[in-house]
Design a protein around this motif. Structure first.
Motif, mmCIF file in Angstrom:
data_model
loop_
_atom_site.group_PDB
_atom_site.id
_atom_site.type_symbol
_atom_site.label_atom_id
_atom_site.label_comp_id
_atom_site.label_asym_id
_atom_site.label_seq_id
_atom_site.Cartn_x
_atom_site.Cartn_y
_atom_site.Cartn_z
ATOM 1 N N THR A 1 33.515 45.500 23.211
ATOM 2 C CA THR A 1 33.382 44.886 24.527
ATOM 3 C C THR A 1 32.330 45.630 25.330
ATOM 4 O O THR A 1 32.367 46.846 25.447
ATOM 5 C CB THR A 1 34.726 44.919 25.277
ATOM 6 O OG1 THR A 1 35.716 44.266 24.487
ATOM 7 C CG2 THR A 1 34.615 44.215 26.606
ATOM 8 N N ASP B 1 42.394 42.977 34.513
ATOM 9 C CA ASP B 1 43.786 43.277 34.165
ATOM 10 C C ASP B 1 44.737 42.421 34.975
ATOM 11 O O ASP B 1 45.711 41.872 34.453
ATOM 12 C CB ASP B 1 44.087 44.765 34.403
ATOM 13 C CG ASP B 1 43.713 45.625 33.206
ATOM 14 O OD1 ASP B 1 43.482 45.062 32.129
ATOM 15 O OD2 ASP B 1 43.646 46.854 33.358
ATOM 16 N N GLN C 1 35.144 50.245 36.247
ATOM 17 C CA GLN C 1 36.585 50.332 36.453
ATOM 18 C C GLN C 1 37.073 49.206 37.362
ATOM 19 O O GLN C 1 38.148 48.632 37.145
ATOM 20 C CB GLN C 1 36.955 51.691 37.067
ATOM 21 C CG GLN C 1 38.457 51.916 37.221
ATOM 22 C CD GLN C 1 39.182 51.841 35.894
ATOM 23 O OE1 GLN C 1 38.799 52.504 34.929
ATOM 24 N NE2 GLN C 1 40.222 51.024 35.816
ATOM 25 N N SER D 1 33.152 38.255 34.164
ATOM 26 C CA SER D 1 33.172 39.472 33.362
ATOM 27 C C SER D 1 31.940 39.542 32.474
ATOM 28 O O SER D 1 31.273 40.568 32.377
ATOM 29 C CB SER D 1 34.435 39.501 32.499
ATOM 30 O OG SER D 1 34.324 40.467 31.481
ATOM 31 N N ASN E 1 37.269 46.099 35.300
ATOM 32 C CA ASN E 1 38.428 46.180 34.415
ATOM 33 C C ASN E 1 39.732 45.937 35.168
ATOM 34 O O ASN E 1 40.635 45.253 34.676
ATOM 35 C CB ASN E 1 38.480 47.553 33.738
ATOM 36 C CG ASN E 1 37.380 47.727 32.715
ATOM 37 O OD1 ASN E 1 36.828 46.752 32.219
ATOM 38 N ND2 ASN E 1 37.047 48.958 32.394
ATOM 39 N N ASP E 2 39.844 46.493 36.384
ATOM 40 C CA ASP E 2 41.064 46.302 37.183
ATOM 41 C C ASP E 2 41.274 44.842 37.544
ATOM 42 O O ASP E 2 42.388 44.307 37.445
ATOM 43 C CB ASP E 2 41.000 47.147 38.458
ATOM 44 C CG ASP E 2 41.232 48.629 38.190
ATOM 45 O OD1 ASP E 2 41.686 48.956 37.082
ATOM 46 O OD2 ASP E 2 40.953 49.445 39.082
ATOM 47 N N ARG F 1 29.195 42.357 32.944
ATOM 48 C CA ARG F 1 29.182 43.365 31.886
ATOM 49 C C ARG F 1 27.859 43.411 31.135
ATOM 50 O O ARG F 1 27.459 44.462 30.643
ATOM 51 C CB ARG F 1 30.327 43.098 30.895
ATOM 52 C CG ARG F 1 31.686 43.523 31.402
ATOM 53 C CD ARG F 1 32.780 43.034 30.477
ATOM 54 N NE ARG F 1 34.085 43.498 30.917
ATOM 55 C CZ ARG F 1 34.644 44.633 30.534
ATOM 56 N NH1 ARG F 1 34.009 45.425 29.706
ATOM 57 N NH2 ARG F 1 35.836 44.990 30.969
ATOM 58 N N ALA G 1 36.168 40.061 28.301
ATOM 59 C CA ALA G 1 37.217 41.061 28.105
ATOM 60 C C ALA G 1 38.598 40.457 27.878
ATOM 61 O O ALA G 1 39.559 41.182 27.694
ATOM 62 C CB ALA G 1 37.284 41.996 29.320
#
Length: 619
Positions: A500, A204, A197, A155, A200-201, A159, A482
């Motif tokens: 973030t 998660d 996205q 991440s 992020n998925d 990022r 994250a």
């Protein structure tokens, strides 16, 4: 020849010990080494120094009697199986000891070679399997931790450059562009947001699997919540022949308690999917009390889209699963949204399922337990909040600490519109030196840097302030990690808050504004404290002018002004109690970012209709 079974016999009676030795020697297929302890104290020492495979325990010893004997053995060697061999014919005692973990309970006069050998072999096999389970669980836990660490690092690595890509694309979009350039920038921004996205998925899912996804139970207005969710989705709908609507049953409670953010994430996934796979017809969000689950609310998202084949329904919620391989090629997406929705729903104690007919449409159902609650009223502004309405008379002094040149340039570009002076540092060591020699209003601290990282630098600054300053400078962590554990690490180090990456301009400005205590302008000698209800008429008066101002800005192609105005509405509406304004402001902000004039005309009209529907009770 296999390893012999180590047996510790704890028995003080020499005759009983000889008898048991003879019994064990007659046992078939039980190669063993027998050692004996006559007192419990000696036995406990042996258990500590050289644990056997199994213990044969008499309950009546010179230095301990009864169940306490077993308990002390168990405490010293909790993983070694213990078989009780006693002359105490007490059924209640036997049940109690077995209930506390003894392998078996034998009366000495009933022991024979067959049953003792069988019990010992069973005890050893059972312990072997239990140890395998423990080792497997430990290995699985270590693997899970390793995966979490990998995803956290991944991440960060993704990022950090993505922050510069998305940020520069936003800044580029604000410059004068011809039609062809604007088209390329729009594609550029859309692609980078899709990548974000995806990251992020994946994170998660990793958070849920690692048990790091916490729930937050708050009071919220369910009807306003539903309208807000639908409003966010509605701005994405461009086709004139696609209708997006909602229906809330009259018996649905208005005030509920639950995790509004996670519920919003689930419904957004379902609604955006429905819009994506429906080229014409309608998408409907229905909310009603679940007749089959007392205390639960049933949400359903129905569309008239392509539908799902019946043989694919069972796999639709699996990670990276889609109904057909051609789906990803034609409509895009990774197949993570429904998997995340299922996991979040189950995390909230609910359930999710789907019904569909190929070519006719699909309906997803989500049943979530929500308690009836009391919606919080708008908070009354105190002196500090009122003071925040005043403007600073001097530029902000900002210390920007980041080892990435791209990120420093990006944040510098974000802050061009803010009266400020920026000092830059490439690592924590330089940051500390600059902080000790200059007074700053705010520090923007990257947490992952060479030489001295942001965590160490922040702790040093807090320690230095404690002995050299009467103030605590706001420190905003900039982190590409994250996971909540890294965010908590930022706060534990002494940061006031965190952002973030990728960092958005509006988010950065809002966070700085929230952290920095404003300086009273020259000539102002006191702060004014007023209640929100006294400010509402002025807020509404300004709001009435917004549609005309936006239409004028749209005519001259000033999308930046419209975006800023929409963003302010998102931030201000809830504070003044006008929650229905939030989704409208959000839709306007997003369409302005995309420079979508057609959508903005529709959304400005919706804003005008909303304003006209208000009853200006405070005027």
């Amino acid at each position: 020849m296999g390893k012999k079974t180590g047996i510790l016999l704890i028995e003080d009676d020499a005759g009983d010990a000889l008898f048991l030795e003879e019994i064990l020697s007659q046992a078939e297929n039980l190669a063993h080494v027998l050692t004996r302890a006559e007192r419990l104290g000696d036995a406990l020492k042996r258990l500590k120094d050289d644990p056997p495979d199994v213990v044969l325990l008499d309950l009546s010893l010179p230095d301990c009697q009864g169940i306490d004997t077993f308990r002390k053995v168990r405490a010293q060697a909790p993983t070694v199986p213990v078989v009780i061999l006693t002359g105490l014919d007490d059924e209640a005692l036997a049940l109690q000891i077995i209930g506390e973990g003894a392998q078996d309970y034998f009366l000495k006069n009933r022991v024979n070679a067959g049953n003792i050998a069988r019990v010992i072999r069973y005890a050893i096999e059972r312990m072997r399997l239990e140890r395998q389970v423990i080792e497997s669980s430990r290995a699985a836990l270590e693997a899970s931790r390793a995966k979490s660490d990998f995803l956290a690092n991944m991440s960060h690595e993704i990022r950090t450059p993505l922050n510069a890509i998305i940020g520069m694309a936003e800044m580029f979009a604000e410059t004068p562009l011809n039609e062809e350039q604007a088209k390329y920038v729009k594609i550029f921004r859309r692609a980078s947001n899709i990548l974000l996205q995806l990251v992020n998925d994946i994170l998660d899912i990793a958070k849920i699997e690692a048990g790091h996804m916490d729930l937050e139970y708050i009071d919220f207005d369910l009807k306003e919540f539903t309208e807000a969710v639908l409003g966010i989705v509605s701005f994405k709908v461009r086709e004139e022949n696609l209708e997006v609507s909602h229906n809330i049953a009259s018996d649905v409670p208005t005030a509920v308690i639950g995790d509004a953010n996670r519920l919003r994430q689930v419904l957004m996934n379902l609604l955006t999917n429905a819009v994506k796979f429906t080229s014409q017809g309608k998408v409907t969000l229905t909310v009603r009390v679940d007749p089959k689950a007392p205390g639960s609310i049933l949400f359903s998202v129905a569309d008239t889209g392509i539908g799902i084949p019946s043989d694919k329904l069972e796999k639709i919620f699996e990670t990276f699963s889609q109904a057909d391989a051609s789906i990803a090629r034609r409509y895009g997406g990774t197949g993570l949204g429904l998997s995340i929705s299922k996991r979040l729903t189950e995390l909230m104690g609910g359930k999710i399922w789907v019904e569909s007919r190929l070519g006719e449409g699909t309906t997803f159902f989500v049943s979530i337990p929500l308690k009836v609650g009391k919606v919080a009223v708008p908070v009354v502004a105190g002196p500090d909040v009122a003071a925040g309405m005043l403007q600073r008379s001097l530029p902000l002094e900002i210390l920007l600490v980041d080892d990435s040149v791209d990120n420093r340039e990006l944040i510098g570009a974000y802050l061009k519109s803010v009266p400020c002076h920026i000092d830059s540092a490439e690592d924590g060591k330089s940051a500390i030196e600059r902080f000790k020699s200059h007074r700053y209003d705010v520090v923007l601290m990257d947490m992952n840097m060479p030489i001295i990282d942001g965590y160490t630098a922040t702790r040093f600054i807090r320690k230095w302030e404690a002995g050299n300053s009467s103030r605590s400078t706001p420190i905003i962590a900039l982190t590409a990690y994250a996971f909540d554990v890294q965010r908590n690490k930022c706060l534990d180090a002494g940061c006031d808050t965190y952002l973030t990456k990728p960092i958005r301009k509006a988010e950065l400005l809002k966070t700085i504004s929230g952290c920095v205590r404003p300086t009273v302008a020259k000539g102002a000698t006191e702060r004014v404290s007023v209640e929100i209800k006294e400010l509402v008429p002025k807020f509404l008066a300004r709001l009435r002018d917004k549609p005309s101002q936006m239409e004028a800005a749209l005519q001259r192609g000033d999308f930046a002004t419209i975006e800023s105005s929409g963003h302010c509405m998102v931030g201000d509406a809830g504070s003044y109690g006008f929650h229905g304004l939030t989704p409208i402001g959000s839709a306007i902000e997003q369409s302005a970012k995309l420079k979508d004039a057609q959508a903005l005309r529709s959304e400005i009209k919706a804003l005008r209709n909303y304003i006209e529907s208000l009853k200006f009770e405070y005027e």
